[in-house]
Design an enzyme around this catalytic site. Sequence first.
Site, PDB file in Angstrom:
ATOM      1  N   LYS A  54       0.842  -1.210   0.000  1.00 38.73           N
ATOM      2  CA  LYS A  54       0.000   0.000   0.000  1.00 38.73           C
ATOM      3  C   LYS A  54       0.874   1.255   0.000  1.00 38.73           C
ATOM      4  O   LYS A  54       0.629   2.207  -0.744  1.00 38.73           O
ATOM      5  CB  LYS A  54      -0.932  -0.014   1.227  1.00 38.73           C
ATOM      6  CG  LYS A  54      -2.056  -1.031   1.104  1.00 38.73           C
ATOM      7  CD  LYS A  54      -2.797  -1.303   2.403  1.00 38.73           C
ATOM      8  CE  LYS A  54      -3.781  -2.461   2.203  1.00 38.73           C
ATOM      9  NZ  LYS A  54      -4.469  -2.900   3.408  1.00 38.73           N
ATOM     10  N   GLN A  98      -4.488  -1.468   9.580  1.00 38.41           N
ATOM     11  CA  GLN A  98      -4.427  -2.813   9.008  1.00 38.41           C
ATOM     12  C   GLN A  98      -5.021  -3.832   9.985  1.00 38.41           C
ATOM     13  O   GLN A  98      -4.692  -3.842  11.175  1.00 38.41           O
ATOM     14  CB  GLN A  98      -2.963  -3.167   8.677  1.00 38.41           C
ATOM     15  CG  GLN A  98      -2.803  -4.473   7.932  1.00 38.41           C
ATOM     16  CD  GLN A  98      -3.400  -4.465   6.527  1.00 38.41           C
ATOM     17  OE1 GLN A  98      -3.491  -3.423   5.877  1.00 38.41           O
ATOM     18  NE2 GLN A  98      -3.836  -5.620   6.060  1.00 38.41           N
ATOM     19  N   ASP A 121     -11.177   2.733   4.088  1.00 41.58           N
ATOM     20  CA  ASP A 121     -11.611   1.335   4.023  1.00 41.58           C
ATOM     21  C   ASP A 121     -13.138   1.249   3.858  1.00 41.58           C
ATOM     22  O   ASP A 121     -13.668   0.203   3.494  1.00 41.58           O
ATOM     23  CB  ASP A 121     -11.260   0.611   5.335  1.00 41.58           C
ATOM     24  CG  ASP A 121      -9.988  -0.218   5.246  1.00 41.58           C
ATOM     25  OD1 ASP A 121      -9.719  -0.769   4.171  1.00 41.58           O
ATOM     26  OD2 ASP A 121      -9.291  -0.322   6.272  1.00 41.58           O
TER      27      ASP A 121
END
Length: 300
Positions: A54, A98, A121
């Site tokens: 990422k 994460q 997200d």
Amino acid sequence: MAATLIKGAEVAAQIRAELKQEVDELKAKHNLTPGLVTILVGEDPASVSYVTAKQKTSHELGFYSVQDNQPPDITEEALLKLLDKYNNDPKIHGILVQLPLPKHIDSNKVLYAINPDKDVDAFHPVNVGRILIGNYAFLPCTPAGCQELIVRAYGDPKGKECVVVGRSNIVGKPMVAIMIQKRQGANATVTCVHTGTPKDKMIEHCRRADILVVAAGVPKYVQADWVKEGACVIDVGVNRIGVSEKTGKAILAGDVDFDAVKEKASFITPVPGGVGPMTITMLMKNTVMAAKLNAGLIKI
Ligand code: GUN
């Protein structure tokens, strides 16, 4: 006839090139640099590799990007305080924590502490609600990537029978919400089958699908005789089914019996190289959207 492979890496590269152009324009015209922080708690090898990928992509696109590594024993309180810092940092437009988090931390409490307008997200209840209502800035990355692949390879899903296998909060449920939207690239008739669906009914539903999205978490679960001739099959599964003697690397399989199903489908995503490369790209797209939202260039 063998299906056409949907090459996620190629589609992802194309979208990233479009995003790079948009980022260059945002910098030149609006003095706006999208900012993304990825927060990693602990050193789980899979999480380290996801977060590294990422960061690499966000650097390539010219983002302001921060990798924040925290020890595995960080307290929930300290993590919430860290999120407060990034919620109030004007250079940061997107925040990603994460998952999974260590067991002593309540993941929901952490995810719900992210400012919804920085929640790239799209896991915050406000964003889940916005998506169901149909008025949103971000979509969860994996199902959004599936939608892009469907539209770019198969075509307009409007009026098609779409069957989603699985009902997780990260893939199945948002996939349903995306495909039922009354907008371009969606407008399908959607069915969701899951662990509560009797097997014979599950097969019956899958056989009706023009578009079959599988996120079951079971290797090679969907069989060729569950698939309609000419269907578009999107395989979200990533299962480690062994280790290669030659390379020592993990052997991966999706949730679809690929070799048999590819003989019936018209389009199919391989594993690896199908949905996987799209997920990070959609995160980048969400970060650009978050920057524009923050700058008032778009509204929800
Ligand atoms: N871990 C595995 N997939 C994801 C994801 O999509 N988002 C976050 N934050 N963590 C993950």
